[in-house]
Design an enzyme around this catalytic site. Structure first.
Site, PDB file in Angstrom:
ATOM      1  N   GLU A   1       0.781  -1.238   0.000  1.00  0.00           N
ATOM      2  CA  GLU A   1       0.000   0.000   0.000  1.00  0.00           C
ATOM      3  C   GLU A   1       0.816   1.293   0.000  1.00  0.00           C
ATOM      4  O   GLU A   1       0.385   2.276   0.600  1.00  0.00           O
ATOM      5  CB  GLU A   1      -0.978   0.001   1.192  1.00  0.00           C
ATOM      6  CG  GLU A   1      -1.965  -1.134   1.129  1.00  0.00           C
ATOM      7  CD  GLU A   1      -2.979  -1.127   2.269  1.00  0.00           C
ATOM      8  OE1 GLU A   1      -4.136  -1.444   1.996  1.00  0.00           O
ATOM      9  OE2 GLU A   1      -2.604  -0.812   3.417  1.00  0.00           O
TER      10      GLU A   1
HETATM   11  C1  TNX Z   1      -5.000  -3.913   4.024  1.00  0.00           C
HETATM   12  S1  TNX Z   1      -3.356  -6.352   3.891  1.00  0.00           S
HETATM   13  C2  TNX Z   1      -3.798  -3.728   4.681  1.00  0.00           C
HETATM   14  C3  TNX Z   1      -3.804  -3.397   6.117  1.00  0.00           C
HETATM   15  C4  TNX Z   1      -5.194  -3.260   6.651  1.00  0.00           C
HETATM   16  C5  TNX Z   1      -6.074  -4.338   6.062  1.00  0.00           C
HETATM   17  C6  TNX Z   1      -7.455  -4.372   6.622  1.00  0.00           C
HETATM   18  C7  TNX Z   1      -2.291  -5.325   3.832  1.00  0.00           C
HETATM   19  C8  TNX Z   1      -1.016  -5.837   3.423  1.00  0.00           C
HETATM   20  N1  TNX Z   1      -2.587  -4.046   4.137  1.00  0.00           N
HETATM   21  O1  TNX Z   1      -3.023  -2.258   6.372  1.00  0.00           O
HETATM   22  O2  TNX Z   1      -5.145  -3.359   8.022  1.00  0.00           O
HETATM   23  O3  TNX Z   1      -6.142  -4.163   4.681  1.00  0.00           O
HETATM   24  O4  TNX Z   1      -8.162  -5.478   6.168  1.00  0.00           O
END
Ligand code: TNX
Length: 635
Positions: free
Chosen positions: A445
C-alpha cells in the site's frame, strides 16, 4: 459515571460523496457544556472537501477528527449538540462498526470521557439483519480432530481413557509429551489431562521411523496406541492429534470416543500453515500473544507473522532507537500521534522488550511455530517518522500524498542516506532476535504518487533511471534484500513486492493478499507464494451481511463457511499444482480490540484455515468442521 455520550447516524447513501455522518453528543453531566472539542476516530473518514455542519473542523489525521463546538453554543445539562459532515473517504458504511469507535471531549487541557454507541444505519436498513452462522450437526464419526486427518481407517471405538507413556520411555519422548500435556493444561485448565507419564492408562509407545517431515501415524490396538514419526515435528503433531481426540472423548463422552482398532496416517497439505497478527492498531500483551500461539498449536499451525509495526505504532524494542518504542509506540490526546480506532480518549502505549520478544520466540519454538517478524516498510511508517524526524525528507512538501488509510507522507524515503542507516540497524537487531529464515518487510500500500514531490527522490530517479513510485519501491526492495542476506535472512513481503520486479524472485516469499488470482500469477513469476486472500482468509472481514456484524468489508462478506470452503489452490492450473508454499490467516486489528471481539472474529475461521492448510481438499467437510470447531480453544 457516564457524563457524555455520542450517538452517530448515517444516511445509507451508496456514494461516498453523499455519505452523511451525523453525530449527537448528549450532555449527561450536571454542568452546561461549551467551548469544547470533540475528538473521535472513525474508519469512515471525512473527505477534505466535505460539508461540515454544526461544528468547526479542527485537526484531522487518518481516522482522527476534531470537531469544535460553535462559539456561543452552550449545551445545558440533559441537552444535545448535533454536528457532522457530508462527503466521506474510505468505504460507504455497511456495518455498525464503520462509525466513531471512540471519542473524547477536550476542554481547558482536560480530556473528558465520552461513551460511544454503534453507528446507526440509514432508513430502512434491517437491524440486526443476518448474523454469523456456525451450525451444529450430528457427526458421522465420534472423533475430535481439527485439522481432520489425511487418511484414517477406524475399525472399532472405545470410551475415552487417559493415555500414559511409560516412565521408561526415552527422556526426549517424555519431554515431547510434557510439552503437549502442558499446552493442554494451559488451554483447558478445567479438563482432565489426556496424556501423562505413568503406567496406569492406555499405553502409548513412540517409535522413531523414517517417516518424512511432519508426518505421523497412529495405530490403535487393544494393548495400546503406537505413534510413529520421523522428526521432532512429526512427533509433536502426533501427540497433539492424540491429545485432542482423547480430550474430546474424556470431556464429552456422549459425543466422542477413542479408536480401539485401526490407524490414522497423517501428513500436512502445506508446509506453511500460518497466522498473522497486527499488534500496531491494537496492542496485544505478551500473555495474549502466547495464548494465541497456543490456540494455533492446538490446530497444528506452524508459522506466525508478527506484524510489529504500522502507522499507528512501533512495537518492537530496538536498542539503537529508544524513541521508536517511546513516542513511536504511543498515541493519544496532545501527543505527536493522535489516537486512532478504539482508543482516542487516553494515552495508549504498547511495546515488547527484547526479552519479551525472545520469550515469545522460545514459546513458539517449543510449539513448532516459527516466527516471521514484520516491519512494515517503506509505507505504513507514520509512527517511525513521528519518532525519528531526521528520517523525514525536509524538502518534500507536507501532505504531498496520502495512504489509503488517510496518512499523509507515510513512507520511508529511499533517497535519504539516513534511511539506510536506520534499516541496517533495525535489521541487524531483529536478525539477532528472530532465528527464523525470513524477515517480512511489508511493502504494501505505498500510494501511487508517493515520493514524487521529493527533490532527493527526483535526483535518485534521474541517476538510476527510475520512473514512478513502483519502480522506486522496487529499487528500494532490491537493496533491502541485499541487506537482509548480509544478515543471513531472506526477504518476505506482501504481494506488492512484485511490482517493478526488483527483487530476486528465487527465495522471496510473498503473501498474496489482494485477490486469489495472485497465487497463480506470482507462482508463475517464480516467487514462493503464501495464499492469504482477503476474500477468504482476512479475519477482520464481516461474517454476515447484517448491519450489526462487526468488521470491515473491503473484501466482501467472509462467512465462516466461505472462508472454510475456499480452495487456496483452486486457481492454479494443473501443471502448477504444488507451486503454493502454504496459506495464512491475517488478523488486522482496526476492528479487533478486545478478547471478545477477537474470539468472535478469529474463531472458527482461524481453525478453518488450519484445516485448509493440513487436510486434503477432498477430505474437508463443512458440517463436520462447524460442529468440531466449537470445541476448539479460543483466546
Ligand atoms: C489492508 S493487507 C492492509 C492493512 C489493513 C487491512 C485491513 C495489507 C497488506 N494491508 O493495512 O489493516 O487491509 O483489512
Amino acid at each position: 459515571m457516564t457524563t457524555y455520550r455520542l450517538e452517530a447516524f448515517t444516511n445509507g447513501a451508496p456514494e461516498l460523496a453523499d455519505c452523511r455522518i451525523e453525530m449527537v453528543l448528549h450532555n449527561l453531566s450536571d454542568q452546561p457544556l461549551s467551548g469544547a472539542v470533540l475528538a473521535m476516530a472513525s474508519i469512515t473518514r471525512m473527505a477534505e472537501d466535505a460539508q461540515v455542519f454544526g461544528a468547526d473542523i479542527g485537526r484531522r489525521f487518518a481516522n482522527y477528527h476534531e470537531f469544535t463546538m460553535p462559539a456561543g453554543l452552550v449545551v445545558p445539562p440533559g441537552g444535545t449538540w448535533s454536528f457532522g459532515f457530508i462527503g466521506a473517504r474510505g468505504l460507504p458504511p455497511r456495518h455498525r462498526t464503520d462509525g466513531p469507535k471512540s471519542a473524547v471531549l477536550l476542554r481547558d487541557g482536560a480530556a473528558l470521557p465520552v461513551t460511544v454507541g454503534d453507528l446507526h444505519p440509514g432508513p430502512g436498513t434491517p437491524r440486526p439483519g443476518p448474523a454469523k452462522q456456525v451450525p451444529e450437526t450430528p457427526l458421522d464419526l465420534p472423533l475430535m480432530a481439527i485439522p481432520w486427518p489425511a487418511a484414517l481407517q477406524i475399525d472399532a471405538w472405545q470410551p475415552g481413557h487417559p493415555i500414559s507413556l511409560p516412565p521408561t520411555a526415552p527422556a526426549a519422548d517424555r519431554a515431547a509429551l510434557d510439552t503437549v500435556a502442558a499446552l493442554h493444561k494451559r488451554l483447558f485448565p478445567e479438563a482432565a489431562a489426556p496424556l501423562h507419564i505413568g503406567t496406569d492408562g492406555l499405553t502409548l509407545t513412540l517409535i522413531p521411523t523414517d517417516l518424512p517431515g511432519e508426518r505421523y501415524r497412529l495405530d490403535f490396538a487393544p494393548e495400546g496406541i503406537t505413534l510413529r514419526y520421523g522428526s521432532d515435528q512429526g512427533r509433536f503433531n502426533g501427540l497433539v492429534a492424540l491429545a485432542q481426540m482423547t480430550h474430546g472423548a474424556l470431556s464429552e463422552p456422549g459425543q466422542f470416543q477413542l479408536p480401539a482398532a485401526g490407524a490414522i496416517s497423517d501428513a500436512p497439505r502445506f508446509g506453511w500453515r500460518g497466522a498473522h497478527l497486527d499488534v500496531s492498531r491494537h496492542f496485544w500483551s505478551v500473555a495474549q500473544v502466547m495464548r494465541f500461539l497456543d490456540t494455533m498449536a492446538w490446530a497444528r499451525m506452524n508459522r506466525f507473522q508478527w506484524h510489529l509495526t504500522d502507522d499507528e505504532g512501533w512495537r518492537a524494542e530496538i536498542l539503537a532507537y529508544p524513541e521508536l518504542t517511546r513516542s513511536g509506540a504511543e498515541r493519544g490526546p496532545g501527543l505527536a500521534l493522535p489516537g486512532q480506532y478504539a482508543h482516542v480518549e487516553r494515552r495508549y502505549h504498547g511495546h515488547y522488550t527484547r526479552d519479551e520478544m525472545r520469550a515469545v520466540v522460545a514459546h513458539a519454538a517449543a510449539l513448532g511455530i516459527e516466527i516471521l517478524p514484520e516491519i512494515d516498510i517503506p509505507g505504513h511508517c507514520t509512527a517511525v517518522l513521528a519518532a525519528l524526524p531526521h528520517l523525514v525528507d525536509p524538502d518534500e512538501p507536507a501532505d504531498s500524498y496520502r495512504s489509503v488509510q488517510g496518512y499523509p507522507n507515510n513512507a520511508l524515503n529511499p533517497a535519504l542516506p539516513q534511511t539506510w542507516d536506520f534499516l541496517e540497524t533495525v535489521i541487524a537487531e531483529l536478525a539477532e532476535l528472530f532465528p527464523g529464515r525470513w524477515i517480512h518487510v511489508g511493502a504494501d500500500e505505498v500510494p501511487e504518487g508517493a515520493w514524487m514531490d521529493s527533490p532527493a527522490i527526483q535526483r535518485l530517479a534521474q541517476t538510476e533511471g527510475l520512473q514512478g513510485t513502483a519502480a522506486i519501491q522496487s529499487w528500494f526492495l532490491r537493496r533491502v534484500q541485499q541487506m537482509l542476506r548480509h544478515h543471513g535472512k531472506e526477504l518476505a513481503g506482501w504481494d506488492e513486492v512484485s511490482h517493478g520486479a526488483g527483487v530476486d524472485q528465487e527465495n522471496t516469499l510473498l503473501v498474496a493478499w489482494q485477490r486469489p488470482d495472485l497465487v497463480p500469477a506470482l507462482a508463475a513469476q517464480g516467487y514462493r507464494v503464501i495464499a492469504s486472500p482477503g476474500q477468504a482468509y482476512y479475519l477482520d472481514m464481516v461474517q454476515a451481511e447484517g448491519w450489526s456484524e462487526p468488521g470491515t468489508a473491503w473484501a466482501g462478506t467472509v462467512t465462516p463457511e466461505v472462508s472454510y470452503a475456499h480452495d487456496p489452490e483452486g486457481m492454479l492450473p494443473e501443471d502448477q499444482r504444488g507451486a503454493l508454499a502454504g496459506i495464512q490467516a491475517c488478523i488486522w486489528c482496526e476492528h479487533i480490540y478486545t478478547p471478545e471481539l477477537f474470539n468472535h472474529m478469529v474463531y472458527p475461521r482461524l481453525h478453518g484455515v488450519a484445516e485448509a492448510g493440513w487436510t486434503p481438499q477432498s477430505a474437508r467437510n463443512w458440517p463436520r468442521f462447524a460442529t468440531l470447531s466449537a470445541r476448539m480453544p479460543r483466546l
